[in-house]
Scaffold this active site. Structure first.
Site, PDB file in Angstrom:
ATOM      1  N   ASP A 224      82.640 -26.729  57.989  1.00 38.74           N
ATOM      2  CA  ASP A 224      82.400 -25.690  57.009  1.00 38.74           C
ATOM      3  C   ASP A 224      81.378 -24.738  57.639  1.00 38.74           C
ATOM      4  OD1 ASP A 224      82.269 -24.362  54.426  1.00 38.74           O
ATOM      5  OD2 ASP A 224      80.295 -25.301  54.226  1.00 38.74           O
TER       6      ASP A 224
ATOM      7  N   ASP B 287      79.074 -21.779  55.862  1.00 35.75           N
ATOM      8  CA  ASP B 287      77.835 -21.501  55.136  1.00 35.75           C
ATOM      9  C   ASP B 287      77.198 -22.810  54.674  1.00 35.75           C
ATOM     10  OD1 ASP B 287      75.795 -20.168  53.894  1.00 35.75           O
ATOM     11  OD2 ASP B 287      77.063 -18.958  52.608  1.00 35.75           O
TER      12      ASP B 287
END
Length: 315
Positions: free
Chosen positions: A27, A29
């Protein structure tokens, strides 16, 4: 359901784990960067994984950027990434429509230029992008005479800073036909900004509004659904049993990894905490129970030492 353990990944176990994996899915952020910039160790960890010959991929629910735009963001942070390694929901929706459904009609988009760019790249016709003009006020005559495009065969709902009552009317009106597809990029309720007291609503807020008006449920393409991983497998040789998903949100990243049969690591540098993990372990909700990670680490920087150990052992 038996309680799934979640333990700190470190020491020799971490080195052995890195050596046993062929691919790492990150992922973005909260794992690689936050609003202040790249997190400590992110650039080095990714560089060293590549040197070990590991596959590296990036998945994000953010539909506001195209893959080309994400490449520029990675470059800005000094992170190597190619378009083929980046799987955002804007691209995933376009790929799903074109390559899996063989969709040949027009899309009404609740979304930004990033989504439009991905549709254009795959030559999917679309309408709806940008702000709608309104005379303001309670204007039933104006609302009831809005022009609908008869070629629209799908409504795609993503993040849209121009979301409006007019767009809600059009989306619901297209979806009044059962034959019209209803697709959402994700259901994230908020953006993970920590530097302000202001709450920034996410795409899920738009999706819920359209679902309520249309009296229909959307098919979600983004995490935690497995469509993006299925898309990755169509484009790359990936073995789920030797693939690791690394994220900071239990209900999206970790649930996504577990839904895809991947080994999951929660990074405590973003949204979810160990207290949240404990809540999932005692919850009666099935999705909560499926959101428990295999391991946790404080941040991506904690991967530097085990990766270096594997690199030294291989040299």
């Amino acid at each position: 359901m038996a309680e799934k353990s979640c333990r700190l990944l470190g020491g020799k176990e971490a080195s052995d784990f890195v050596a046993s994996m062929d691919a790492f899915i990150f992922d973005c952020d909260g794992v690689l960067w936050n609003e202040a910039g790249p997190l400590d160790g992110a650039v080095e960890v990714l560089q060293e994984l590549r040197k070990l010959g590991k596959q590296v991929f990036f998945v994000t629910n953010n539909s506001s950027k195209s893959r080309a735009e994400y490449v520029k963001k990675f470059e800005k942070f000094g992170i190597q990434a190619s378009m083929e390694e980046i799987y955002g929901t804007a691209f995933a929706v376009a790929f799903y429509l074109k390559e899996i459904l063989k969709f040949d009609k027009k899309v009404y988009t609740v979304g930004t230029t990033g989504m439009v760019e991905e549709f254009d790249a795959l030559k999917i016709p679309h309408t709806g992008s940008g702000p709608d003009q309104s005379s303001g006020g309670y204007n039933v005559k104006e609302w009831s005479t809005l022009t609908l495009d008869p070629e629209v065969g799908a409504v795609v709902c993503g993040f849209d800073e121009h979301f409006s009552y007019h767009k809600l009317i059009k989306a619901a009106s297209y979806l009044a036909k059962d034959s019209c597809l209803f697709i959402a990029t994700n259901r994230d309720d908020r953006f993970p900004f920590k530097s302000s007291d202001v709450v920034i609503p996410g795409t899920g807020c738009f999706v819920i509004s359209v679902e309520a008006a249309a009296r229909r449920k959307a098919k979600v393409i983004g995490k935690p659904e497995r469509y993006m991983f299925d898309c990755m497998k169509l484009c790359h040789d990936i073995n789920p049993s030797r693939t690791c998903m690394i994220g900071d949100r239990l209900g999206t990243d970790i649930l996504f990894g577990n839904n895809c049969g991947l080994t999951t690591i929660l990074m405590l540098s973003g949204i979810s905490s160990l207290a949240d993990v404990k809540d999932c372990q005692t919850s009666s909700d099935l999705d909560d129970r499926k959101s428990i990670p295999d391991f946790y680490m404080p941040s991506i920087e904690a991967l530097k030492a085990p990766i270096k150990h594997v690199s030294n052992a291989a040299s």
